[in-house]
Motif scaffolding. Structure first.
Motif, PDB file in Angstrom:
ATOM      1  N   LYS A  92      10.674  -9.677  86.548  1.00  0.00           N
ATOM      2  CA  LYS A  92       9.474  -9.010  87.097  1.00  0.00           C
ATOM      3  C   LYS A  92       8.204  -9.695  86.602  1.00  0.00           C
ATOM      4  CE  LYS A  92      11.731  -4.608  87.502  1.00  0.00           C
ATOM      5  NZ  LYS A  92      12.122  -3.501  86.628  1.00  0.00           N
TER       6      LYS A  92
ATOM      7  N   LYS B 276       7.886 -13.356  88.146  1.00  0.00           N
ATOM      8  CA  LYS B 276       7.591 -13.432  89.580  1.00  0.00           C
ATOM      9  C   LYS B 276       6.091 -13.521  89.876  1.00  0.00           C
ATOM     10  CE  LYS B 276       9.009 -11.532  94.063  1.00  0.00           C
ATOM     11  NZ  LYS B 276       7.938 -12.248  94.724  1.00  0.00           N
ATOM     12  N   THR B 277       5.300 -12.753  89.137  1.00  0.00           N
ATOM     13  CA  THR B 277       3.856 -12.757  89.413  1.00  0.00           C
ATOM     14  C   THR B 277       3.260 -14.154  89.165  1.00  0.00           C
ATOM     15  OG1 THR B 277       3.381 -12.012  87.168  1.00  0.00           O
ATOM     16  CG2 THR B 277       3.556 -10.312  88.848  1.00  0.00           C
ATOM     17  N   TYR B 278       3.760 -14.838  88.135  1.00  0.00           N
ATOM     18  CA  TYR B 278       3.250 -16.180  87.834  1.00  0.00           C
ATOM     19  C   TYR B 278       3.791 -17.206  88.822  1.00  0.00           C
ATOM     20  CZ  TYR B 278       1.627 -14.123  83.519  1.00  0.00           C
ATOM     21  OH  TYR B 278       0.969 -13.339  82.614  1.00  0.00           O
TER      22      TYR B 278
ATOM     23  N   ASP C 143       4.838 -16.802  91.895  1.00  0.00           N
ATOM     24  CA  ASP C 143       4.225 -16.638  93.216  1.00  0.00           C
ATOM     25  C   ASP C 143       2.815 -17.220  93.256  1.00  0.00           C
ATOM     26  OD1 ASP C 143       6.482 -15.434  94.092  1.00  0.00           O
ATOM     27  OD2 ASP C 143       5.715 -13.378  94.048  1.00  0.00           O
ATOM     28  N   ALA C 144       2.150 -17.239  92.105  1.00  0.00           N
ATOM     29  CA  ALA C 144       0.782 -17.758  92.052  1.00  0.00           C
ATOM     30  C   ALA C 144       0.753 -19.254  91.726  1.00  0.00           C
ATOM     31  CB  ALA C 144      -0.020 -16.988  91.015  1.00  0.00           C
TER      32      ALA C 144
END
Ligand code: ADP
Ligand code: ZN
Length: 208
Positions: A47, A50-52, A54-55
């Motif tokens: 989790k 994923k944020t990193y 995707d960016a």
């Protein structure tokens, strides 16, 4: 023989890693693959990562170094690190818990990378393809499973990944050069097999 595989996104690290591990009997450790497995399994690490991912940014060093350290504990024999280290801090950490013999740097003209990555298709077995050579096929030549496209292989994220590479990862060439461990393979627009020949020449000479 413990190797760090360095190269921009799309330089062919994954493709070469599959070939290298088969021929030189090394364990292939890819931080990108480990993060994607965590995302698939819905873990806390997944989790966060994923944020990193995707960016197009780097996953924080603490988590990243920890999963590499843990997975190296299980490895018997030599290994091939693919996608780690990716900045100076990680390289320095790695030197605290591992003995790296060689940094194999795959050098590719940046102008080729965007198209390469956006046309890339993957298989869960580790094989990688490009749409231009698939002739419409949607399954893996090696294992027959369906191919898929990575979520971060879209133009916007790729541009961010390339910038992250230039900014944070490319300086590692100098780090390994200073340690006298850098071997650069000039990939140009060569085919994976041609690049692999050059890689083998480097590794065979080194392995003597
Ligand atoms: P590529 O080399 O094609 O960009 P990877 O599978 O090696 O693909 O990495 C995908 C993403 O995973 C990276 O963009 C980054 O967000 C994350 N990642 C992989 N390795 C690391 C690392 N060593 N440190 C931080 N983030 C990483
Ligand atoms: Zn496959």
């Amino acid at each position: 023989m413990n190797i760090v595989l360095l190269g921009a996104p799309g330089a062919g690290k994954g493709t070469q890693a599959v070939k290298i591990e088969e021929k030189f009997f090394l364990t292939h450790i890819s931080t990108g693959d480990m993060f994607r497995a965590n995302i698939k399994d819905g873990t806390e690490i997944g989790k966060l990562a994923k944020t990193y991912i995707d960016a197009g940014k780097l996953v924080p060093d603490g988590v990243t170094c920890e999963i590499v350290k843990e997975s190296l504990k299980k490895v018997k024999g030599g290994y091939l690190l693919d996608g780690f280290p990716r900045n100076l801090f990680q390289a320095e950490e790695l030197d605290k818990f591992a003995n790296i013999d060689l940094c194999l740097n795959l050098e590719v003209d940046t102008s080729l990378l965007l198209d390469r990555i956006c046309g890339r298709r993957m298989c869960h077995c580790g094989a990688t393809y490009h749409v231009s050579t698939l002739g419409g096929k949607t399954t893996c030549e090696r294992c027959g499973k369906p191919l898929y496209q990575r979520e971060d292989d879209n133009p916007q994220t790729v541009k961010a990944r390339l910038a992250t590479y230039e900014d944070q990862t490319a300086p590692l060439k100098n780090y390994y050069l200073a340690e006298n461990k850098l071997a650069t393979v000039d990939c140009g627009a060569k085919s994976p097999d041609e690049v692999f020949k050059m890689v083998c020449a480097v590794l065979e000479k080194f392995n003597k």
